[in-house]
Each structure stands twice: as structure tokens, then as C-alpha cells.
Scaffold this motif. Structure first.
Motif, short mmCIF file in Angstrom:
data_model
loop_
_atom_site.label_atom_id
_atom_site.label_comp_id
_atom_site.label_asym_id
_atom_site.label_seq_id
_atom_site.Cartn_x
_atom_site.Cartn_y
_atom_site.Cartn_z
N ILE A 1 -2.32 -37.93 8.94
CA ILE A 1 -1.43 -36.68 9.54
C ILE A 1 -1.86 -35.68 8.37
O ILE A 1 -2.51 -34.54 8.46
CB ILE A 1 0.10 -36.19 9.49
N LEU B 1 -3.86 -31.68 8.23
CA LEU B 1 -3.82 -30.54 7.48
C LEU B 1 -4.75 -30.71 6.18
O LEU B 1 -4.90 -28.99 5.81
CB LEU B 1 -2.19 -31.60 6.99
N LEU B 2 -5.42 -31.47 5.71
CA LEU B 2 -5.95 -30.73 4.26
C LEU B 2 -7.13 -30.02 4.64
O LEU B 2 -7.82 -29.23 4.71
CB LEU B 2 -6.51 -32.25 3.16
N ALA C 1 -7.62 -28.88 7.91
CA ALA C 1 -7.14 -27.38 8.38
C ALA C 1 -6.91 -26.20 7.46
O ALA C 1 -7.35 -24.95 7.56
CB ALA C 1 -5.47 -27.39 9.03
N VAL C 2 -6.22 -26.85 6.36
CA VAL C 2 -6.18 -25.70 5.47
C VAL C 2 -7.23 -24.77 4.07
O VAL C 2 -7.05 -23.98 4.19
CB VAL C 2 -4.91 -25.68 4.32
N PHE C 3 -8.34 -26.44 4.48
CA PHE C 3 -9.52 -25.65 3.53
C PHE C 3 -10.44 -25.26 4.40
O PHE C 3 -10.42 -23.42 4.01
CB PHE C 3 -10.07 -27.01 3.29
N LEU D 1 -8.91 -22.75 6.99
CA LEU D 1 -8.05 -22.14 7.50
C LEU D 1 -8.27 -20.73 6.50
O LEU D 1 -9.02 -19.53 5.94
CB LEU D 1 -7.11 -22.11 7.67
N PHE E 1 -13.77 -32.37 -2.63
CA PHE E 1 -13.42 -30.69 -1.98
C PHE E 1 -14.28 -30.27 -2.46
O PHE E 1 -14.73 -29.48 -2.19
CB PHE E 1 -11.46 -30.63 -2.15
#
Lengths: 271, 268
Positions: free
Chosen positions: B45, B49-50, B52-54, B56, B200
Motif C-alpha cells: 500500500i 501511495l508513494l 501515486a503522489v509522485f 500526480l 526518488f
């Protein structure tokens, strides 16, 4: 053989006024000391993690994303990260307090004293709010070393900080009362709280979402928490501020009633 | 008659107590499966999430380096970050739990050599790390256009990172006296090592002065190696990176082996 009659009379019950001020204060101080005792885990660790998030996001995207919501990417990101750390820690404080008490059995020490349900709710939630606000302060202090933070509307910052912490402190209580084992509350944290706090606009402006998702985002109370708090810093909001202020008050009222009800009826607390 | 009256002959082991080792390893792996909801579900999960937020947050501006899209750049990094974290957690947690609950006595009393005990803690942690990494890679494949360039590099670097962090976790588990110490090591050493490792961001986005520093971080080389294996994009040469992973592994293996042999904080 007969003892003097004065000794046979039971002691008079202690008189407590409308509010058991000393009991409430004792409970609150216990909740605060519980996290201050391990401040490296409860205050410093969130600061480090949040600064790491700031670092990786600005390093990875700082060049390609110049402006969000009229300010630089780091200024946009910082308030969201602060409030994200606040809500996660407010939730962790109340939920862990109640689950640990339940698992270890010392929850009776909370239920036995002459504290009314609303005093219990206030004392425990107060501890969570205090943790949230302190984490916010510490994280903000750390961030201000790297990002120029200016406060546009102090009252908005305060209102959203207090209400965001209260919302998650109450949710933590509700979750803690519902949970029967540590796994349950860890699952709530992993699968509900973290996703909501990540996907509610901390890292991006809502305009980045596909059109059909705007509506969904606008139903999410976490979105208003982050949006309103950020407005207090940068003076730009994605959603309606008034809706946010009213929604947070309404949600908190509802959560308070639920938490109070759970404690009053002894749901999963009393045998 | 006289044969039956004598004491039973001691059981014989070969050079390695295979059954003991297998039991210990299986105990660790089983622990991972029993808590798969957390040990596997949680990292999956948070990885999604990581990612997805990156994606977006980047909006359309999704190129990390020439010719490599954001998701393709991020997935190998996130996989390695979670792999290292899982290997650490699944080593440090059992060691410390056994120690604090007093169960370590059962293991010390068993006919296992220090090397076998070490392997009994490290191998399940390596397995846990690799399984977590594989699950996240599988998920990431759905969102990123990855192509396998070099299977050897993928397996080698993944194994090295898992081994390094499993050893680190065993060391922390032995060293820690309380859960608080474990949390401190995780928050102040492991997470910074993982986050500030090129997971990242690219090397070129760092300030000039910080570049030699990050090259000292073994995770940086592990991420670089796996990213090369999955995308064909390499920022630095692979070979010195492999040395920077292998050196600490040998050193930690020796150190933790000696700690088990001397009974550091586990024998009275």
C-alpha cells in the motif's frame, strides 16, 4: 465489643463539583507525559521523516514543477507535510493509548475513577491534540530552516491545526476502542489513515486530478484539513474555505458524539 | 543387556546441524507469512501511495532523466527501498522480540553453532526482503513500462541489499535494549539511508557538494544496480558499487557472527 458509633459510619463520599477538575487534569497530564517520555519517537522521528519527504520531493520534482498554487513547490509542499505529520501523530497517540490499556488490562484504571464519559473523552483527546500541535510546531521549526515559511492568516492556521488534531485524536479513540488487538489498529493506520493523508492534496494541487475525481476529492474531510491549513500559509486554497471550516466543525461534533457514546455505553471497554 | 543400560549415545551432527538450521529458518519465514497482512500488505500500500503522489505531483512533467519516464525511474527505487526496509525489520524485530521475551534462551540452548544461529536469523530476513520486493515489483510492473535488461544484476543487487539490511537488522536487534532503541535506529539510520539514496531523485539533481556523500550510501548503489537491470539506465558504474555493498556485508557478517559467539547482550 461495640465500637463507637462514629467509626461505624462509612466515610462521606468525596464531593466533586460539576467537573472533576483534578481528575481531568491528571488524565490529561498522564496522556501528555506518555508521549513526552519517548520524545525521540513521538516528536523527533516525525520531524526527520517529514524533512526527508520534503527533501526527496523537492529534489525529484523541484526542477520540473516550478509553481503550484502561485508559490514555489517547496512552499506549497511544506504546510501540507506539517499538517500530515500532525494528523498522523494525533491519531497514533490516542489509538495506541487506548489499545495498549485494553490489551494490558489497565483500562479499568480509566473506567474506575469518578470521571464522566465526557471527561474521559476530553482528557484522552486532549493528549492527542497536544501531541498533534507539538509535532506541528517541531516539524514547522525544522522546515523553516530549509523553506521560507510565512504565515498569511494565523487564525486559519490555528483553527485548522486544532481541528485537524482533534478530528484525528477522536478517530484514534474510536479506532482504539473498536480494535481488539494491535493488528487491528495497525491495519486501520496502514489502510485508512495513511492513504487518506497521502491522497488528500498534500503533494499536489487538486487540479492535477482527472476531472471526474474533483468531486470525490471535495467530499474528503482530509482535503479541507490540508487545504485550509495551507491557505493559512500561502493564501491560496483549492476548495471553498467556508465549506472547510463548517465541515470540520460538523465532523468533529459527530466524532465527539460517537466517541462519547462509545465510552458512555462501554462498547468493547466494559465486560 | 549391558548395551540397554548405558546412557543413550549423543546424537551426531555432521559439520552443519541441518535440521536445526532448517527449523530456525522455517520459524522466521513462517512468522512473515503469518503476519503477511502487515509484512506484505503494508509495504504494498505505501509503495503504491508513494508512486501515486509522485506521479500526480509531477503532473505532465514526467521525465527524470533523458529517455526515462518518472514511473520507470521510481519503481526500481521504491522496490529496493521496501526490500531493504523489510529485510531490516524482519531481522531486527525477531531478534529483539526473542531477547526481550527471553525466548533467545531456547535458541542458545539448542545444539546450534553461532554461525548457524546467525544464518537462522539472517536467511528468513533475506527471504522476507526478497518476497516483499518481488511483490512490489509485480505491482509496479502494472504501472511502469519496465523491461528486464540484466537478470544477473537484478538478482545480485537485490540479494546484496537484502543481505546487508538483514545483517544490519540482526546487529540492531542484538544491540538494542528496548523497543525504543529499535525505533531510533529505524527512524534515524535506516529511513534516511533509504530515502537519501537516489530512490526518488537523480544524482544530477543534488547539489554538487552532496554527490560524493551519497556515493558512500550502499543503498544508492543497490538502487542504481537494480534500476539499470530494469531500465537499462545507469548513472554510475556498477562495479565499484558492488564493492561498496560487498565490503559492509562481509564486515557485518563477521561482526554479528562474533557477537553471537561471545553472547553479546544475550548470554548472562
Amino acid at each position: 465489643m461495640h465500637a463507637p458509633s462514629t467509626l461505624q459510619r462509612p466515610p462521606a463520599p468525596r464531593l466533586i463539583g460539576r467537573v472533576n477538575g483534578r481528575g481531568l487534569w491528571t488524565l490529561y497530564v498522564k496522556e501528555v507525559r506518555r508521549f513526552l517520555n519517548v520524545f525521540t519517537q513521538t516528536l523527533l522521528a516525525p520531524m526527520i521523516t517529514t524533512l526527508l519527504f520534503l527533501a526527496i520531493f523537492t529534489l525529484a520534482l523541484g526542477r520540473s514543477v516550478q509553481q503550484v498554487g502561485g508559490v514555489g513547490f517547496a512552499q506549497f509542499l511544506a504546510p501540507g507535510l506539517i499538517v500530515m505529520a500532525m494528523v498522523q501523530n494525533a491519531f497514533a497517540n490516542t489509538s495506541s493509548s487506548i489499545v495498549i490499556s485494553k490489551v494490558q488490562g489497565n483500562i479499568v484504571d480509566l473506567l474506575m475513577p469518578p470521571l464522566s464519559p465526557w471527561e474521559l473523552t476530553l482528557g484522552v483527546a486532549g493528549g492527542g491534540v497536544t501531541r498533534g500541535l507539538l509535532v506541528g510546531f517541531v516539524v514547522g521549526l525544522g522546515m523553516s530552516l530549509f523553506v521560507p515559511l510565512s504565515i498569511h492568516a494565523p487564525l486559519f492556521v490555528l483553527y485548522h491545526a486544532v481541528n485537524a488534531s482533534l478530528m484525528l485524536a477522536l478517530l484514534g479513540m474510536i479506532g482504539g476502542i473498536w480494535a481488539e488487538r494491535f493488528d487491528h489498529i495497525a491495519a486501520v493506520t496502514n489502510f485508512v489513515i495513511t492513504p487518506f493523508s497521502f491522497l488528500s492534496g498534500t503533494f499536489y494541487s487538486i487540479e492535477r486530478l482527472p476531472e471526474s475525481w474533483h468531486f470525490v476529492a471535495l467530499l474528503n474531510p482530509f482535503f479541507y484539513v490540508i487545504d485550509g491549513f495551507r491557505y493559512g500559509f500561502i493564501g491560496h486554497a483549492d476548495g471553498s474555505l467556508l465549506v472547510g471550516v463548517l465541515l470540520m466543525a460538523a465532523v468533529n461534533l459527530g466524532l465527539w458524539t460517537l466517541a462519547h457514546r462509545m465510552i458512555a455505553t462501554g462498547y468493547r471497554l466494559k465486560p | 543387556m549391558s548395551g540397554a543400560a548405558g546412557p543413550p549415545a549423543p546424537r551426531r551432527f555432521g559439520a552443519v546441524n541441518w535440521r536445526g538450521l532448517r527449523t530456525l529458518v522455517w520459524r522466521g519465514v513462517w512468522r512473515y507469512f503469518k503476519m503477511a497482512w502487515h509484512t506484505l500488505g503494508g509495504p504494498c500500500i505505501s509503495s503504491l501511495l508513494l508512486l501515486a503522489v509522485f506521479v500526480l505531483a509531477a503532473g505532465g512533467a514526467g521525465q527524470m532523466a533523458p529517455g526515462i519516464a518518472l514511473a520507470e525511474f521510481l519503481v526500481p527505487g521504491i522496490v529496493m527501498f521496501q526490500l531493504a526496509h523489510a529485510a531490516f525489520e524482519n531481522a531486527a524485530f525477531p531478534v529483539l522480540d526473542d531477547k526481550l521475551e527471553g525466548m533467545i534462551g531456547d535458541i542458545l540452548a539448542a545444539p546450534l553453532s553461532p554461525l548457524e544461529i546467525l544464518a537462522g536469523y539472517v536467511l528468513p530476513a533475506v527471504t522476507s526482503g526478497l518476497m516483499t520486493g518481488m511483490a512490489i515489483l509485480g505491482l509496479g510492473w502494472l504501472f511502469a513500462d519496465l523491461r528486464l535488461h540484466d537478470l544477473g544484476a537484478l538478482m545480485g543487487f537485490a540479494l546484496a541489499a537484502a543481505l546487508l539490511f538483514a545483517l544490519l537488522g540482526t546487529f540492531i536487534g542484538l544491540w538494542a535494549d528496548r523497543w525504543e532503541h529499535y525505533a531510533m535506529a529505524e527512524n534515524f539510520v535506516i529511513l534516511p539511508l533509504g530515502f537519501l539514496s537516489g530512490t526518488f531523485f537523480t544524482l544530477s539533481s543534488l547539489p554538487e557538494a552532496a554527490r560524493p556523500l551519497i556515493a558512500l550510501n550502499p543503498v544508492f548503489h543497490a538502487v542504481g544496480g537494480v534500476r539499470y537491470a530494469l531500465t537499462g539506465y545507469a548513472e554510475t558504474a556498477l562495479f565499484p558499487g558492488a564493492l561498496l555493498l560487498g565490503g559492509p556485508i562481509l564486515f557485518l557478517w563477521f561482526l554479528v557472527w562474533r557477537l553471537f559467539a561471545t553472547g553479546y547482550k544475550i548470554k548472562p
